[in-house]
Design an enzyme around this catalytic site. Sequence first.
Site, PDB file in Angstrom:
ATOM      1  N   THR A  87       0.871  -1.180   0.000  1.00 11.74           N
ATOM      2  CA  THR A  87       0.000   0.000   0.000  1.00 11.74           C
ATOM      3  C   THR A  87       0.902   1.223   0.000  1.00 11.74           C
ATOM      4  O   THR A  87       1.631   1.452   0.972  1.00 11.74           O
ATOM      5  CB  THR A  87      -0.897   0.024   1.253  1.00 11.74           C
ATOM      6  OG1 THR A  87      -1.657  -1.182   1.289  1.00 11.74           O
ATOM      7  CG2 THR A  87      -1.847   1.205   1.215  1.00 11.74           C
ATOM      8  N   LYS A 123      -7.923   1.675  -3.080  1.00  4.11           N
ATOM      9  CA  LYS A 123      -7.617   1.279  -1.689  1.00  4.11           C
ATOM     10  C   LYS A 123      -7.734   2.478  -0.742  1.00  4.11           C
ATOM     11  O   LYS A 123      -8.374   2.391   0.312  1.00  4.11           O
ATOM     12  CB  LYS A 123      -6.198   0.699  -1.662  1.00  4.11           C
ATOM     13  CG  LYS A 123      -5.562   0.574  -0.306  1.00  4.11           C
ATOM     14  CD  LYS A 123      -5.650  -0.792   0.271  1.00  4.11           C
ATOM     15  CE  LYS A 123      -5.127  -0.805   1.698  1.00  4.11           C
ATOM     16  NZ  LYS A 123      -5.334  -2.028   2.387  1.00  4.11           N
ATOM     17  N   LYS A 152      -1.556   5.076   8.580  1.00  8.77           N
ATOM     18  CA  LYS A 152      -0.727   5.090   7.364  1.00  8.77           C
ATOM     19  C   LYS A 152      -1.584   5.346   6.121  1.00  8.77           C
ATOM     20  O   LYS A 152      -1.274   6.204   5.301  1.00  8.77           O
ATOM     21  CB  LYS A 152       0.012   3.751   7.216  1.00  8.77           C
ATOM     22  CG  LYS A 152       0.745   3.641   5.897  1.00  8.77           C
ATOM     23  CD  LYS A 152       1.225   2.250   5.556  1.00  8.77           C
ATOM     24  CE  LYS A 152       1.686   2.228   4.102  1.00  8.77           C
ATOM     25  NZ  LYS A 152       2.209   0.949   3.669  1.00  8.77           N
TER      26      LYS A 152
HETATM   27  P1  NAD Z   1       5.805  -6.025   7.313  1.00  7.73           P
HETATM   28  O1  NAD Z   1       6.631  -4.919   7.863  1.00  7.73           O
HETATM   29  O2  NAD Z   1       5.415  -7.159   8.181  1.00  7.73           O
HETATM   30  O3  NAD Z   1       6.549  -6.647   6.017  1.00  7.73           O
HETATM   31  C1  NAD Z   1       7.318  -5.903   5.116  1.00  7.73           C
HETATM   32  C2  NAD Z   1       8.574  -6.719   4.847  1.00  7.73           C
HETATM   33  O4  NAD Z   1       9.343  -6.093   3.810  1.00  7.73           O
HETATM   34  C3  NAD Z   1       9.492  -6.835   6.059  1.00  7.73           C
HETATM   35  O5  NAD Z   1       9.671  -8.203   6.408  1.00  7.73           O
HETATM   36  C4  NAD Z   1      10.788  -6.184   5.595  1.00  7.73           C
HETATM   37  O6  NAD Z   1      11.952  -6.778   6.122  1.00  7.73           O
HETATM   38  C5  NAD Z   1      10.688  -6.387   4.095  1.00  7.73           C
HETATM   39  N1  NAD Z   1      11.581  -5.517   3.309  1.00  7.73           N
HETATM   40  C6  NAD Z   1      11.814  -4.193   3.460  1.00  7.73           C
HETATM   41  N2  NAD Z   1      12.703  -3.785   2.537  1.00  7.73           N
HETATM   42  C7  NAD Z   1      13.021  -4.868   1.790  1.00  7.73           C
HETATM   43  C8  NAD Z   1      13.895  -5.092   0.696  1.00  7.73           C
HETATM   44  N3  NAD Z   1      14.622  -4.108   0.169  1.00  7.73           N
HETATM   45  N4  NAD Z   1      13.970  -6.334   0.179  1.00  7.73           N
HETATM   46  C9  NAD Z   1      13.243  -7.344   0.679  1.00  7.73           C
HETATM   47  N5  NAD Z   1      12.404  -7.200   1.733  1.00  7.73           N
HETATM   48  C10 NAD Z   1      12.306  -5.974   2.283  1.00  7.73           C
HETATM   49  O7  NAD Z   1       4.524  -5.308   6.686  1.00  7.73           O
HETATM   50  P2  NAD Z   1       3.136  -6.012   6.274  1.00  7.73           P
HETATM   51  O8  NAD Z   1       2.164  -5.910   7.388  1.00  7.73           O
HETATM   52  O9  NAD Z   1       3.417  -7.324   5.640  1.00  7.73           O
HETATM   53  O10 NAD Z   1       2.627  -4.989   5.162  1.00  7.73           O
HETATM   54  C11 NAD Z   1       3.204  -4.960   3.871  1.00  7.73           C
HETATM   55  C12 NAD Z   1       2.397  -3.989   3.011  1.00  7.73           C
HETATM   56  O11 NAD Z   1       1.034  -4.435   2.967  1.00  7.73           O
HETATM   57  C13 NAD Z   1       2.362  -2.565   3.565  1.00  7.73           C
HETATM   58  O12 NAD Z   1       2.456  -1.667   2.478  1.00  7.73           O
HETATM   59  C14 NAD Z   1       1.024  -2.484   4.261  1.00  7.73           C
HETATM   60  O13 NAD Z   1       0.509  -1.178   4.310  1.00  7.73           O
HETATM   61  C15 NAD Z   1       0.173  -3.381   3.382  1.00  7.73           C
HETATM   62  N6  NAD Z   1      -0.985  -3.990   4.065  1.00  7.73           N
HETATM   63  C16 NAD Z   1      -0.839  -4.539   5.297  1.00  7.73           C
HETATM   64  C17 NAD Z   1      -1.960  -5.122   5.901  1.00  7.73           C
HETATM   65  C18 NAD Z   1      -1.845  -5.756   7.259  1.00  7.73           C
HETATM   66  O14 NAD Z   1      -2.892  -6.074   7.843  1.00  7.73           O
HETATM   67  N7  NAD Z   1      -0.643  -5.979   7.776  1.00  7.73           N
HETATM   68  C19 NAD Z   1      -3.204  -5.122   5.248  1.00  7.73           C
HETATM   69  C20 NAD Z   1      -3.302  -4.583   3.971  1.00  7.73           C
HETATM   70  C21 NAD Z   1      -2.174  -4.003   3.373  1.00  7.73           C
END
Ligand code: NAD
Length: 302
Positions: A100, A175, A250
């Site tokens: 997102t 979204k 966010k």
């Molecule tokens: P998270 O922080 O758990 O996961 C993100 C991952 O990306 C981390 O493990 C981090 O180490 C990795 N990362 C960062 N830089 C990187 C790189 N250069 N190479 C490889 N990996 C890298 O976050 P999340 O909860 O999984 O959310 C991910 C996305 O999904 C966000 O944009 C969030 O807004 C969106 N989202 C989350 C939810 C939710 O409920 N958690 C729901 C809908 C959308």
Amino acid sequence: MIRSGDKLKQVGFLGLGHMGGPMAANLARAGYQVLGFDLVPAALEQAQRDGVEVVGSATEAAAASVVITMLPSGKHVLDLYNGGLLSAAAPGTLFVDCSTIDVADARAAAELAVAAGHRALDAPVSGGVAGAAAGTLTFMVGGAEEDFTAALPLLEVMGKKVVHCGGAGVGQAAKICNNMVLAISMIGISEAFVLGEKLGLTHQAFYDVASTASAQCWSLTSYCPVPGPVPTSPANNDYQPGFATALMDKDLGLAANALQANGVDGQLGLLAKEIYHRFREDSGGGLDFSAIINDIRERSKS
Ligand code: NAD
């Protein structure tokens, strides 16, 4: 385009966190060879247990013909795209960003990919960690029709609903527009419950009226912010998320950026952002976003 038995069955997956981890696991379970990478060793270990083939760098994951990203922010996506990922990929690789991020960043990412000879979709999701694990996410997709069609079989492994919303960035637009309304409606419903408390209106009586009257909305009938009327709502579980206030904050930040960048007089959207941001900073960041009712109640004490 995803054919079994050749390289097209390979998928690169960058970002194996709360969402990306289970999404990649579902792809592996469905028979894809998933080349996964994350910066966090624990995420890599879990992914390996889930059948993902862990690679040593993001660029190694670009050996696949489809590369999915599930990262914290637009900066992470753009840094990867600018940092050698696009140049490491074979021409025509399909980049699908499920993070997102800002609409403007999504459009910039798509432009970078296309300029490097690739194809790009923005495909943010709703449904949370539970939806990611169950493979029941909703995907909101922006990009060209043929790229959408190519990605559809993959997205259908990870989600139960996939909507092509328009061109580049329009998936992100869907979204943030949805979540802006959700925040505004949750605040409105919460204010009504708290006002009702002051006026001698019970939660159940208000629910019984409003759930079939003109105030009816998802924030009331599926996600009721007081315990009781909707037994499955987070209010019945001490406001454990669900959808955490920090994530709502966010998304409202992204909505506010888009309102301002496009000159929209979105007063309620901007106010909802202020309200949720304050709640997040005060104490509510880890709570479900419906816990905003407790903040409203607290601030209404005379
Ligand atoms: P998270 O922080 O758990 O996961 C993100 C991952 O990306 C981390 O493990 C981090 O180490 C990795 N990362 C960062 N830089 C990187 C790189 N250069 N190479 C490889 N990996 C890298 O976050 P999340 O909860 O999984 O959310 C991910 C996305 O999904 C966000 O944009 C969030 O807004 C969106 N989202 C989350 C939810 C939710 O409920 N958690 C729901 C809908 C959308």
